[in-house]
Design a protein around this motif. Structure first.
Motif, PDB file in Angstrom:
ATOM      1  N   HIS A   1       0.818  -1.217   0.000  1.00  0.00           N
ATOM      2  CA  HIS A   1       0.000   0.000   0.000  1.00  0.00           C
ATOM      3  C   HIS A   1       0.851   1.266   0.000  1.00  0.00           C
ATOM      4  N   GLU A   2       0.293   2.300  -0.579  1.00  0.00           N
ATOM      5  CA  GLU A   2       0.849   3.661  -0.562  1.00  0.00           C
ATOM      6  C   GLU A   2       2.265   3.747  -1.116  1.00  0.00           C
ATOM      7  N   ASN A   3       2.626   2.824  -1.989  1.00  0.00           N
ATOM      8  CA  ASN A   3       3.953   2.824  -2.603  1.00  0.00           C
ATOM      9  C   ASN A   3       5.071   2.875  -1.560  1.00  0.00           C
ATOM     10  N   LYS A   4       4.828   2.237  -0.416  1.00  0.00           N
ATOM     11  CA  LYS A   4       5.825   2.176   0.658  1.00  0.00           C
ATOM     12  C   LYS A   4       6.792   1.038   0.359  1.00  0.00           C
ATOM     13  N   HIS A   5       8.042   1.238   0.736  1.00  0.00           N
ATOM     14  CA  HIS A   5       9.033   0.184   0.589  1.00  0.00           C
ATOM     15  C   HIS A   5      10.159   0.403   1.589  1.00  0.00           C
ATOM     16  N   TYR A   6      10.958  -0.655   1.785  1.00  0.00           N
ATOM     17  CA  TYR A   6      12.080  -0.581   2.713  1.00  0.00           C
ATOM     18  C   TYR A   6      13.234   0.187   2.095  1.00  0.00           C
ATOM     19  N   ASN A   7      13.956   0.935   2.932  1.00  0.00           N
ATOM     20  CA  ASN A   7      15.201   1.533   2.471  1.00  0.00           C
ATOM     21  C   ASN A   7      16.356   0.642   2.951  1.00  0.00           C
ATOM     22  N   ILE A   8      17.551   0.929   2.544  1.00  0.00           N
ATOM     23  CA  ILE A   8      18.684   0.058   2.842  1.00  0.00           C
ATOM     24  C   ILE A   8      18.962  -0.011   4.347  1.00  0.00           C
ATOM     25  N   GLU A   9      18.773   1.094   5.057  1.00  0.00           N
ATOM     26  CA  GLU A   9      18.980   1.083   6.512  1.00  0.00           C
ATOM     27  C   GLU A   9      17.975   0.158   7.195  1.00  0.00           C
ATOM     28  N   GLN A  10      16.725   0.229   6.779  1.00  0.00           N
ATOM     29  CA  GLN A  10      15.710  -0.654   7.346  1.00  0.00           C
ATOM     30  C   GLN A  10      16.040  -2.115   7.050  1.00  0.00           C
ATOM     31  N   LEU A  11      16.457  -2.407   5.819  1.00  0.00           N
ATOM     32  CA  LEU A  11      16.800  -3.785   5.464  1.00  0.00           C
ATOM     33  C   LEU A  11      17.976  -4.288   6.284  1.00  0.00           C
ATOM     34  N   TYR A  12      18.947  -3.434   6.534  1.00  0.00           N
ATOM     35  CA  TYR A  12      20.099  -3.806   7.354  1.00  0.00           C
ATOM     36  C   TYR A  12      19.650  -4.150   8.778  1.00  0.00           C
ATOM     37  N   LYS A  13      18.808  -3.300   9.348  1.00  0.00           N
ATOM     38  CA  LYS A  13      18.299  -3.544  10.699  1.00  0.00           C
ATOM     39  C   LYS A  13      17.444  -4.806  10.750  1.00  0.00           C
ATOM     40  N   ILE A  14      16.591  -4.999   9.756  1.00  0.00           N
ATOM     41  CA  ILE A  14      15.732  -6.184   9.709  1.00  0.00           C
ATOM     42  C   ILE A  14      16.572  -7.446   9.598  1.00  0.00           C
ATOM     43  N   ALA A  15      17.600  -7.414   8.775  1.00  0.00           N
ATOM     44  CA  ALA A  15      18.487  -8.578   8.641  1.00  0.00           C
ATOM     45  C   ALA A  15      19.111  -8.927   9.984  1.00  0.00           C
ATOM     46  N   ASN A  16      19.503  -7.922  10.744  1.00  0.00           N
ATOM     47  CA  ASN A  16      20.073  -8.176  12.072  1.00  0.00           C
ATOM     48  C   ASN A  16      19.045  -8.760  13.020  1.00  0.00           C
ATOM     49  N   VAL A  17      17.844  -8.219  13.015  1.00  0.00           N
ATOM     50  CA  VAL A  17      16.778  -8.718  13.887  1.00  0.00           C
ATOM     51  C   VAL A  17      16.425 -10.159  13.537  1.00  0.00           C
ATOM     52  N   LEU A  18      16.321 -10.439  12.246  1.00  0.00           N
ATOM     53  CA  LEU A  18      15.934 -11.782  11.800  1.00  0.00           C
ATOM     54  C   LEU A  18      17.117 -12.749  11.758  1.00  0.00           C
ATOM     55  N   GLN A  19      18.306 -12.222  12.016  1.00  0.00           N
ATOM     56  CA  GLN A  19      19.540 -13.009  12.014  1.00  0.00           C
ATOM     57  C   GLN A  19      19.753 -13.735  10.688  1.00  0.00           C
ATOM     58  N   VAL A  20      19.650 -12.949   9.610  1.00  0.00           N
ATOM     59  CA  VAL A  20      19.910 -13.450   8.263  1.00  0.00           C
ATOM     60  C   VAL A  20      20.872 -12.490   7.572  1.00  0.00           C
ATOM     61  N   ASP A  21      21.416 -12.940   6.472  1.00  0.00           N
ATOM     62  CA  ASP A  21      22.257 -12.076   5.651  1.00  0.00           C
ATOM     63  C   ASP A  21      21.344 -11.174   4.832  1.00  0.00           C
ATOM     64  N   ILE A  22      21.669  -9.909   4.738  1.00  0.00           N
ATOM     65  CA  ILE A  22      20.831  -8.965   3.989  1.00  0.00           C
ATOM     66  C   ILE A  22      20.636  -9.431   2.551  1.00  0.00           C
TER      67      ILE A  22
END
Length: 85
Positions: A56-77
């Motif tokens: 919705h609303e043309n929302k998407h992740y930016n690189i900083e968010q993806l980096y943080k999410i990868a750390n939280v999920l304990q996966v490689d970006i």
């Protein structure tokens, strides 16, 4: 210098959609709610995560968010950029 092939807006939107789908799939496999993910990356509400996952609303992740999410999920970006053909 060689001209690069022009990339359409539709291609960019599809890229964002695939990344969001990968984040969602991994998040669910790790049994982490949208709310917990949102809190873990510094958001105060689930709104942004929910909008991105729903497309919705043309929302998407930016690189900083993806980096943080990868750390939280304990996966490689890079896992967010693996696409099935």
């Amino acid at each position: 210098m060689e001209n690069l092939q022009e990339i359409s807006q539709e291609e960019i939107q599809e890229l964002h959609r695939k990344i969001a789908d990968n984040v969602k799939t991994i998040r669910k496999l790790k049994n982490i709610s949208q709310l917990n993910l949102a809190y873990s990356i510094g958001h105060k509400t689930v709104s942004t995560i929910a909008k991105i996952e729903a497309g919705h609303e043309n929302k998407h992740y930016n690189i900083e968010q993806l980096y943080k999410i990868a750390n939280v999920l304990q996966v490689d970006i890079r896992d967010f950029f693996i696409f099935q053909k």
